[in-house]
Scaffold this motif. Sequence first.
Motif, mmCIF file in Angstrom:
data_model
loop_
_atom_site.group_PDB
_atom_site.id
_atom_site.type_symbol
_atom_site.label_atom_id
_atom_site.label_comp_id
_atom_site.label_asym_id
_atom_site.label_seq_id
_atom_site.Cartn_x
_atom_site.Cartn_y
_atom_site.Cartn_z
ATOM 1 N N UNK A 1 13.644 -15.961 -12.481
ATOM 2 C CA UNK A 1 13.342 -14.627 -11.958
ATOM 3 C C UNK A 1 12.530 -14.760 -10.683
ATOM 4 N N UNK A 2 12.930 -13.987 -9.682
ATOM 5 C CA UNK A 2 12.184 -13.876 -8.434
ATOM 6 C C UNK A 2 11.941 -12.404 -8.160
ATOM 7 N N UNK A 3 10.736 -12.082 -7.716
ATOM 8 C CA UNK A 3 10.407 -10.675 -7.438
ATOM 9 C C UNK A 3 9.437 -10.596 -6.279
ATOM 10 N N UNK A 4 9.634 -9.602 -5.426
ATOM 11 C CA UNK A 4 8.710 -9.322 -4.324
ATOM 12 C C UNK A 4 8.543 -7.815 -4.201
ATOM 13 N N UNK A 5 7.294 -7.397 -3.998
ATOM 14 C CA UNK A 5 7.014 -5.956 -3.859
ATOM 15 C C UNK A 5 5.942 -5.759 -2.795
ATOM 16 N N UNK A 6 6.107 -4.699 -2.029
ATOM 17 C CA UNK A 6 5.086 -4.314 -1.069
ATOM 18 C C UNK A 6 4.904 -2.811 -1.119
ATOM 19 N N UNK A 7 3.702 -2.348 -0.814
ATOM 20 C CA UNK A 7 3.428 -0.917 -0.870
ATOM 21 C C UNK A 7 2.357 -0.517 0.114
ATOM 22 N N UNK A 8 2.239 0.791 0.290
ATOM 23 C CA UNK A 8 1.258 1.345 1.232
ATOM 24 C C UNK A 8 0.845 2.727 0.732
ATOM 25 N N UNK A 9 -0.412 3.085 0.975
ATOM 26 C CA UNK A 9 -0.893 4.410 0.574
ATOM 27 C C UNK A 9 -1.978 4.886 1.524
ATOM 28 N N UNK A 10 -1.947 6.184 1.810
ATOM 29 C CA UNK A 10 -3.047 6.838 2.508
ATOM 30 C C UNK A 10 -3.233 8.219 1.900
ATOM 31 N N UNK A 11 -3.977 9.082 2.565
ATOM 32 C CA UNK A 11 -4.259 10.397 1.993
ATOM 33 C C UNK A 11 -3.031 11.297 1.932
ATOM 34 N N UNK A 12 -1.995 10.971 2.704
ATOM 35 C CA UNK A 12 -0.833 11.855 2.777
ATOM 36 C C UNK A 12 0.358 11.368 1.957
ATOM 37 N N UNK A 13 0.435 10.058 1.723
ATOM 38 C CA UNK A 13 1.611 9.546 1.026
ATOM 39 C C UNK A 13 1.327 8.183 0.412
ATOM 40 N N UNK A 14 2.225 7.785 -0.467
ATOM 41 C CA UNK A 14 2.213 6.426 -1.011
ATOM 42 C C UNK A 14 3.658 5.998 -1.223
ATOM 43 N N UNK A 15 3.929 4.714 -1.033
ATOM 44 C CA UNK A 15 5.279 4.236 -1.292
ATOM 45 C C UNK A 15 5.227 2.764 -1.659
ATOM 46 N N UNK A 16 6.278 2.302 -2.302
ATOM 47 C CA UNK A 16 6.453 0.870 -2.527
ATOM 48 C C UNK A 16 7.943 0.568 -2.566
ATOM 49 N N UNK A 17 8.272 -0.668 -2.221
ATOM 50 C CA UNK A 17 9.641 -1.166 -2.264
ATOM 51 C C UNK A 17 9.626 -2.489 -3.018
ATOM 52 N N UNK A 18 10.603 -2.686 -3.898
ATOM 53 C CA UNK A 18 10.618 -3.881 -4.730
ATOM 54 C C UNK A 18 12.036 -4.435 -4.817
ATOM 55 N N UNK A 19 12.140 -5.750 -4.700
ATOM 56 C CA UNK A 19 13.418 -6.434 -4.868
ATOM 57 C C UNK A 19 13.236 -7.549 -5.886
ATOM 58 N N UNK A 20 14.234 -7.719 -6.758
ATOM 59 C CA UNK A 20 14.110 -8.756 -7.779
ATOM 60 C C UNK A 20 15.483 -9.284 -8.162
ATOM 61 N N UNK A 21 15.476 -10.457 -8.758
ATOM 62 C CA UNK A 21 16.690 -11.049 -9.305
ATOM 63 C C UNK A 21 16.340 -11.767 -10.599
ATOM 64 N N UNK A 22 17.103 -11.454 -11.657
ATOM 65 C CA UNK A 22 17.012 -12.170 -12.927
ATOM 66 C C UNK A 22 18.374 -12.793 -13.197
ATOM 67 N N UNK A 23 18.363 -14.052 -13.547
ATOM 68 C CA UNK A 23 19.624 -14.705 -13.839
ATOM 69 C C UNK A 23 19.407 -15.772 -14.903
ATOM 70 N N UNK A 24 20.479 -16.109 -15.578
ATOM 71 C CA UNK A 24 20.390 -17.138 -16.605
ATOM 72 C C UNK A 24 21.767 -17.659 -16.953
ATOM 73 N N UNK A 25 21.815 -18.907 -17.381
ATOM 74 C CA UNK A 25 23.081 -19.485 -17.831
ATOM 75 C C UNK A 25 23.406 -19.063 -19.251
ATOM 76 N N UNK A 26 22.363 -18.715 -20.028
ATOM 77 C CA UNK A 26 22.564 -18.284 -21.397
ATOM 78 C C UNK A 26 22.728 -19.452 -22.352
#
Length: 726
Positions: A173-198
């Motif tokens: 599993x790999x994951x990266x997230x970034x976000x920002x917030x101030x008095x008017x707004x907040x946001x975040x963006x996240x990308x991830x991948x989960x994989x397995x051979x089973x």
Amino acid sequence: MRKSIYLSVACILAVNLAASDLGTIQVESSTIDDKFESKKTEVSSTATISGETVDEAHKENIQQILQSIPGITTEYTTGDSLKIHLRGVENQMYMGEKPGVAVVIDGVPVFERTGKVNIDLDNIESIKVIKGGASYLFGDDALSGAVIITTKKGAKYNHNYATAEVGSYGYRKLLARTGYANDALSFHVQASERKGDGYHEDSDYDTKYLNGKLQYYIDDSSDITFGIEYSDREKDSHGTVGGETEAKTNPKSIYNGNQDSRDYTRGYNVDLLKLFLTYSKDFSNKSNLLVNGYIYTDTTEYMSSPQTKDGAGVTQSSYNDNDYVYDNHYEQIQRGIKSEYRTTSKSFATLVGLDLRANEYKNKTTYRANQALITYRPPATTADYFKTGDFKSDDKTDENVYAIYGEYKQGITKDITATANLRYDLINLKYADYLNNNFNNDFKVYSYRIGGNYQIDKSSSIYVNYSTGFRAPTVSQLYAGSTSTWGSTLNNPDLKPEQSLNYEIGFRTKQNGISYDVSIFQLDRKDFIMKTSGNYGDTSTTDMWDNIGGARHRGLELSAKGGLSKTVSFNLAYTYLDATYTDYANFGIDLDGNSRTSSATYFDITGNVIPRTSKHQANLILNYQAMKSLKLTAEVNSKSDYYADDLNRLKIKGNTTLNLGADYKMKVSDYELSVFARVDNVFDEHYYNSARSSSDRNEDGVYNYEDLSITVNPGIVYTAGLSAKF
């Protein structure tokens, strides 16, 4: 029945006494947001898991998370998707049927083609589970309750975060997230991948997610939130073996030419997209408006039906695990608007909601290779009757839902509150296919809940409720004879929605830092829709779907959680479940060989235990804060024996497993680092994830454990990872 609903609501509305000592009375219910979470006057059994708990558990699928809630009877086979069940409802079904539970993500009622659900574990703010019939809030298919998931949101994600995990059988599993917030707004963006051979052959999966959320604060009393989630999933589903001998000698389901061990479907490619926009307005401290609009798309492709015969109808042993009869293409679009307005006061609270849906389902199935037309009564074979690319099905269903719902909560005395819910659904189904079939059906359904809560003292309360759920018939049940090219099932356009009736009484208390919740329930299914020859009965028999079945699910659920000391905390979930058929007089099953040349044998299995429902199920989690930066976790899962079949002839032994985990946190400069390790099934216990049987599978004329379809648990599994917040 309808008169009794109106009378009950009228009685509660008539009560209008002075303000109680319960504080401000609130409506906790919502199909859109979790901001109203409270149990003080709740009349149903509910449970909540925080997103922080999910993140710190470092688990691979949501089944491992939900088992910490009593009443969850989730079906899990392989990969990272699963079918969620509550209180054993629909545990007897194992193909693409709906699960009898409403799964709602950010206000979107999620349903996927396979009947299972794919949930991004890395994007959960909270999980709330409502048990008992819940159609009074969520409408269709909330027979046994609802699972409401809210994805990550808010200013607390205004940082950068990254994590990497590895584990047994090629899990990454790999994951990266970034976000920002101030008095008017907040946001975040996240990308991830989960994989397995089973663990199992051809059980590999690769899931990529991209999601984000933007919240803009219009003023001090209103905001608007936009959310997006996209996932691209490639997964195989091969993991089933045929019979107990194969389960012991070939648990990984490695294809060895045995046609009986091939899964019916495999090679899934699934694209999911969810968009939603929510507006929230607080008019005062006493009223709030929520409006939610969404669109959810599901495009699923897979192959089905293992090929064993050539175009001349002759069995060929040379076919391998990639030879299948059908290509399947499914497209689903769910669109909807929801709105809720609520008020609160010292003596009463109200909720009024509107739920409008415009759903579209397209299904196309074509032949991958030439196939013969084979009939057995009378015997005949027409070579190459079906050509490569010919349609087996090509249809479209439009489903429109128009619903209004409400809740009224009244303080009757200083210690007692009463709650009434009512919902009305108008469901319209329009169907058309390449054979020029055109069908149109309407269903009008009332659902309701009536309950009360008695506050014994500041820490303890008793709650009681009666609630209902429903499931509307599908087009494939109403018009099976016209829409299916396989089998001998007749049309039945007179099918009625089936219902669930839930009775429940419970007790909540908090003593010495430990919260307890215990409830006793009985859930009856009325007008149960099933086939007159049994749900998976002989296809050569003329039958139809009808309202002929009944089931009763009753039991006890106990949860306890809290701190035993400053360094030790725990969570206990225990379920006792007695789930039986109350009306199943015509169960058909092939017990003597080839189902196409022999007739099914019929049994009255009224009183039998519903398959895959254990009497006892328990989960215990112990957390030990060994030092400020180090937490150790031990988890015990246990379930008792269960039957794999409706006849109750094939009993599967229960199992108990131990999981261990460690999480070490430290701060280096501006980085908050976390290192974890987890071992599941420490003692390498051998058991089955799933076992089922509905016929003499190997056609040897004997019905026994060699007729089971089994998915073997992989045994001991290791996972480790590192995360950084900065």
